[in-house]
Design an enzyme around this catalytic site. Structure first.
Site, PDB file in Angstrom:
ATOM      1  CB  ALA A  52      77.638  74.031  96.752  1.00  0.00           C
ATOM      2  N   GLY A  56      77.550  69.699  93.794  1.00  0.00           N
ATOM      3  CA  GLY A  56      78.921  69.571  94.274  1.00  0.00           C
ATOM      4  C   GLY A  56      79.262  68.177  94.740  1.00  0.00           C
ATOM      5  CD  GLU A  86      75.077  71.963  89.718  1.00  0.00           C
ATOM      6  OE1 GLU A  86      76.002  71.539  90.418  1.00  0.00           O
ATOM      7  OE2 GLU A  86      74.517  71.262  88.841  1.00  0.00           O
ATOM      8  CD  GLU A 107      80.203  70.336  90.317  1.00  0.00           C
ATOM      9  OE1 GLU A 107      80.418  71.098  89.366  1.00  0.00           O
ATOM     10  OE2 GLU A 107      79.740  70.723  91.420  1.00  0.00           O
TER      11      GLU A 107
END
Length: 259
Positions: A66, A111, A134, A114
């Site tokens: 992200a 992300g 993260e 994911e």
């Protein structure tokens, strides 16, 4: 579709959705998630699209995570909304009626990892790297990483990867079952298309029902999952594809399933 960060191309029944922010290693910001959301709707609604491939632009990254620049100053409420929106877009991938292949062409971190896990099948290039880093940023995965990773590779290994933030290569990702195939970077899209073509030769209705049965069954106990399977199995017998498939088998010919 008016899009800057996500490209949509269609090739003989296969939709290729490309995250196109190479200068930021295809990082996911709100705008990119919105464009991905729209691209998924387009693929779902297009009757000519049978299989979807999601990949990243360039040779370095699938999606490197992200967008930290956008996240850095979020309030807790803004962070919650960002997480929930990302989860909803990725859930749309998972529940799409058509198979979705992640063609992982480099870094798939945070992300990006994911995003790949929301897809039905993951094929990776030899230079691919996976990870959920993260905790090194003082946060946890927010786009369903804490939920999908344990379901795919098991709880213990998922906790190890999330707690350490360790990045793994494609060989290790294959060993632990995170991906199903490793190919040369130059062959990645063609190999993904080859897999898509194999799926397209089968009953699309049956594939859609099988996907739904697998996804719903993984979210419940075995007995309930078996009930779901039996219901989807019986639904197949209402279709022309079932009749054509079984007749073709008896007649020793290739089936011609509905488009």
């Amino acid at each position: 579709m008016d899009s800057n960060n996500v490209l949509f191309n269609k090739d003989d029944g296969v939709a290729i959705i490309t995250i196109n922010r190479p200068k930021s290693l295809n990082a996911l910001n709100y705008e990119t998630l919105k464009e991905l959301d729209s691209a998924l709707d387009r693929a779902e609604d297009d009757k000519d699209v049978k299989v979807v491939i999601i990949t990243g632009s360039g040779e370095k990254a699938f999606v490197a995570g992200a967008d930290i620049a956008e996240m850095r100053n979020m309030t807790p409420l803004e962070a919650k909304k960002f997480s929930e929106y990302g989860q909803s877009v990725f859930r749309k991938i998972e529940t799409l009626s058509k198979p979705v292949i992640a063609a992982v062409n480099g870094f798939a971190l945070g992300g990006g990892c994911e995003l790949s896990m929301a897809c039905d099948i993951r094929i990776a290039s030899k230079n691919a790297k996976f990870g959920q880093p993260e905790v090194g940023l003082g946060i946890i995965p927010g786009f369903s990483g804490t939920q999908r990773l344990p379901r795919i590779i098991g709880t213990s290994k998922a906790k190890e990867l999330i707690f350490t933030g360790e990045m793994i290569n494609s060989d290790e990702a294959y060993r632990i079952g995170l991906i199903s195939k490793i190919v040369e970077l130059s062959d990645l899209i063609e190999e993904s298309k080859k897999l898509a073509k194999t799926m397209m030769s089968k009953s699309q209705i049956a594939i859609s029902l099988a996907k739904e049965a697998i996804n719903k069954g993984m979210e419940t106990d075995l007995d309930t999952g078996n009930t779901i399977e039996a219901e989807k199995f019986s639904l197949c017998f209402t279709t022309d594809d079932q009749k054509e498939g079984m007749n073709a088998f008896s007649e020793k010919r290739a089936p011609k399933f509905g488009k």
